[in-house]
Each structure stands twice: as structure tokens, then as C-alpha cells.
Write a protein that holds these residues in place. Sequence first.
Motif, PDB file in Angstrom:
ATOM      1  N   ALA A  51      -9.424 -43.983 -24.840  1.00 40.29           N
ATOM      2  CA  ALA A  51      -9.028 -43.131 -23.953  1.00 40.29           C
ATOM      3  C   ALA A  51      -8.192 -42.004 -24.409  1.00 40.29           C
ATOM      4  O   ALA A  51      -8.345 -40.819 -23.908  1.00 40.29           O
ATOM      5  N   ILE A  52      -7.504 -42.182 -25.448  1.00 37.65           N
ATOM      6  CA  ILE A  52      -6.759 -41.225 -26.072  1.00 37.65           C
ATOM      7  C   ILE A  52      -7.415 -40.395 -26.706  1.00 37.65           C
ATOM      8  O   ILE A  52      -7.414 -39.000 -26.445  1.00 37.65           O
ATOM      9  N   ASN A  53      -8.564 -40.500 -27.510  1.00 33.32           N
ATOM     10  CA  ASN A  53      -9.674 -39.502 -27.858  1.00 33.32           C
ATOM     11  C   ASN A  53     -10.240 -38.642 -26.780  1.00 33.32           C
ATOM     12  O   ASN A  53     -10.665 -37.404 -27.039  1.00 33.32           O
ATOM     13  N   LYS A  54     -10.368 -39.065 -25.703  1.00 39.97           N
ATOM     14  CA  LYS A  54     -10.983 -38.600 -24.417  1.00 39.97           C
ATOM     15  C   LYS A  54      -9.829 -37.568 -23.595  1.00 39.97           C
ATOM     16  O   LYS A  54     -10.554 -36.873 -22.942  1.00 39.97           O
ATOM     17  N   GLU A  55      -8.729 -38.027 -23.875  1.00 39.86           N
ATOM     18  CA  GLU A  55      -7.681 -37.082 -23.018  1.00 39.86           C
ATOM     19  C   GLU A  55      -7.676 -35.505 -23.414  1.00 39.86           C
ATOM     20  O   GLU A  55      -7.967 -35.445 -24.656  1.00 39.86           O
TER      21      GLU A  55
END
Length: 514
Positions: free
Chosen positions: A288-292
Motif C-alpha cells: 500500500a505504501i509503494n502504491k500511494e
Amino acid sequence: MIRYRKILEMHFNGISQRTISTSLGNSRNTVSSIIKKAESLGLVDLSDTHTDQWLGGFLFPEKQAVEKGYFPPDWEDVHKELQKKNVTLKLLHLEYTDRARNGGKIPYAYRTFAEKYGHYAKKYKATMPIRRKPGEIMEVDWAGSTLVITDRAAGEKLEVYIFVATLPYSQYSYVEAFLDMKSSSWLTGHIHAFEHFEGVPESLVPDNLKTGVIKARGSEPIINEAYRELADHYRTVIVPSRVKRPKDKPSVEGTVGFVSRQIIAALRNYQCFDIHDLNKQILSKLDAINKESFQKRPGSRESVFNEEEKSYLLPLRPTRFKLSEWRIAIVQPNYHIQIERMYYSVPYEYIQSEVHVRLSKDLIEVYFNDTRIASHKRLMGMVGQYATLPEHMPDNHRLFLEHTPESSREWAEKIGSNMLEMVEFLLKNSSDKKALNQLMSLRSLTRKYAIEELELAAQNILVASSNPTVSVFKTILVRNKKRLKAEESDTLTSLKTNEAYGFVRGANYFGGKK
């Protein structure tokens, strides 16, 4: 002439713009624009190098170029080009110089060009990092904060350590939890990070922790041997950050803080009994962090990585790196080294030498001056076991080890049938220990006597005695050797008679040969 330095000095001393304008003879608009420009660029103090000429170029570079006839560079284009692989500021200056001269303009010298670009890039460093190129670096570290899992059997809390790897260009990251911070966990974290990124960066930038760097020695640190092997296997290089210089790896430092807030803090109350389950939760939050989406630049970590950086990574090796660990050991007087309370032999010539030991899952390898001198299958189970190879032993030790009734029979067979008969007699009529001691003494005679001499002596003692002993056997050997030597030198004592005495009968009297 505009006195930039004086205007700013008076402003920093709290003098009003109206007073500055009246005092220096410049319009209020000019004074106001200079003060506003300085504040927008973060200039809050002056040093000796901040002359009027320098300040004019720093605050209004476009005016300076037009006024002096310099060819103005396209700093936006320079900044974008500099992010490309193998492109340097020196190369871009050469290209800029060619364009300026072709247009009949005056180019900046390289020093001025670099200085002005530095001022430009400083304004945009939050959104356009400098000196970071795709696939060039992977920064790695352990997070300062930890998590815990519960041991089902004992019910106690086990501390879990978080490994973080970040690619500075895209900020794309990998995070994994381990039960310790040992060398094996450190290396495993790197391997999993490479596989997560599906490629390998040109260099690795770790902190100066002992699992990565044995000794931080300025520009020539001593790298942990297992870590160096991993870098060699994946064809990358290790460039440790300087001691107490977190800015040498700012991306991973920032990611560690971000991970601590977004992952570690979020999982602080998660009840977990298995490290694999915890890592599933971590990877879910990491995804989720990498796609934010970024706040100050287009795209996300994942999109920038896939579109701009992934193709620059070196391809993964077809075989995964085999984990190993290196130790230093001293060869003991019994020509063994101790590793994890197990003992492994090395050639006895290396007694008291310092050797390097490579430990893998099932193999022990011993090196001296980069040369492998021994290897053993790794011992498991009860501590105190010995792995000893006969070829590592001195001759007398090896002879003692190999001294058994069967080996004695084999040795006697090579000598001859009489020797075999004598050996069988000793084994049959003495206790095992006494017989082996006698046979050890017997076998040691091969260093002084030939096989033929031993066999002849065995024949002699079997004819002369029904209870042969090793001491009598040695006496016969000595006597035979003396007799042979005398025969060779023609000094063998012969019986001589004195014919002056008539009652002495010689050989002739009894029919002997003259």
C-alpha cells in the motif's frame, strides 16, 4: 549600481525598506524585490563570500545573463538530463558551451555553471533529488523500532527486528522482519530484496554494522567476508556510509522513519505467533505504501520504479546465493579448530596459525592466506564431536590411529609368511593391548631393516623358539646384520688350530674340506 549586500545587511538589522531606499538611492520596488527574492531562496545570513556580484547572480541569474551577454542555460533541461545514467554535469557543460558559441554568445565557465546549477537544484531538491540515478544505489539498514511475536510453546514475547532496503531514485522499498540481526538474517534480507525488485543495483550502501562492515577504516573499510561474497555473486559493490553520517544514506533513513510510523506502529497491537504471518502483514502494508501517490511529484513509488528504474537494474543471477558465515580460528596443538564447540582437523603444519573458516549450511571450509587447506561436512547434534582426516595427522599419529590387529596382519602379509605366522602367534598368546604394543614396536623396525631382513629373522626365530618374542626377534636382526656385514667385508671369524699340539685334531682328521 545596485548594492545587494548593503540592502540585505540593513534589512537583516531590522531597518525598514523606506529607510533603505532613501539611504542607498534605490527605488522601493527594487529594494522590495531583492528582499523577497532572498527570502524565497532561504537566504537569511551573509558571509564574506556573498559579494554584490555573487548576490546579483544568485538572486537574478536571468538578468545577469542578459546584461552581460552570457548564454542562459535551460536549467530545467540540465536537471532532467543529469538524472540519466552516465550523464555528468561536466558533459552537460560541454554541450552548453558548444550551443552558446554556435549562437555567438558567451558561455559560463564550468565553475560558474556548476555553482548556478547548484542554486537551481537547491530550490527543487524536495521534488527533484540530485545525484540519484535509476538503478544506481540500494540503501539498507535495520529499523530502530521493533515488533514482537508470541512463542506458542513458552508464551513469552520474542523481539522482532525490521530490515529495510530502499532504492533512492524511486523510493521503492522492501521490508522484512527477522528474529535476530545476525549475518544470516542480514544476507537473507538482501537476497529477498533483490528478488522483490527483480534486479540488482550497481552498489549497496549499508550502515557500519558488524554484520556488514568488520572495521570502518575511512575510505577503505574492511567488509565482512560473507557480505563481500554476496556482492560478488550478484555482481554489485558495497560502499558503506561514513561513521555517524546518516546523510550518506538519507533515503533509507527517511524510509525507516516512514516504515516505523506506517508499518511498525500500525502493527504494534497485532497478535502474532509466527514470523511468516507477521511478514505477510508487513508486505501487505508495504504494498500500500509503494502504491500511494506522491504529494509533490507525479506517480507513486511503484509506478516510478516500474516505468523509470526497473530497466536499469542488473539482472538477477540464475542461482540464489548460498548463505555462508566467516569466522577466525587458531589451530590448536592437536591440529584441530573449534567451531561452535565442534572440532575439525587441519594439516598439522598449521598448528598455532590463524585461519579463516567459511561456514555454510552443511560444509566447513578452512582457508590460510586465501588458500583452502581443509574442508569437512558440518557436524550436527551432540557438542564435542571430532572430524579428523588421517592425512592431516603427523606420521606417528596416523600410524597409531591405523594400528589394529587387521592392519598388522595386512602388514605382515606384505613382509612374508614367516612374519605373518609370528604376528598371529603374538595376537593369540597376549592380551589385545599388549599384543598391539608389541606389534607397534615390531612394525617400527621397517624404518631400519629391509623386508628381506625381517622375513629372514622371523624364519630364524620360528625355527629356534616355540615362544617367539619381539626382544629375541630384535636380537636376531642385529646378529644377522652383523654377520652379513662381516661376510661382505670378508672378516668373518674362522676356527684355526695350532698344529704344534698333536692332540689337537683339525678338520682334516674328521674328513672335512681343506
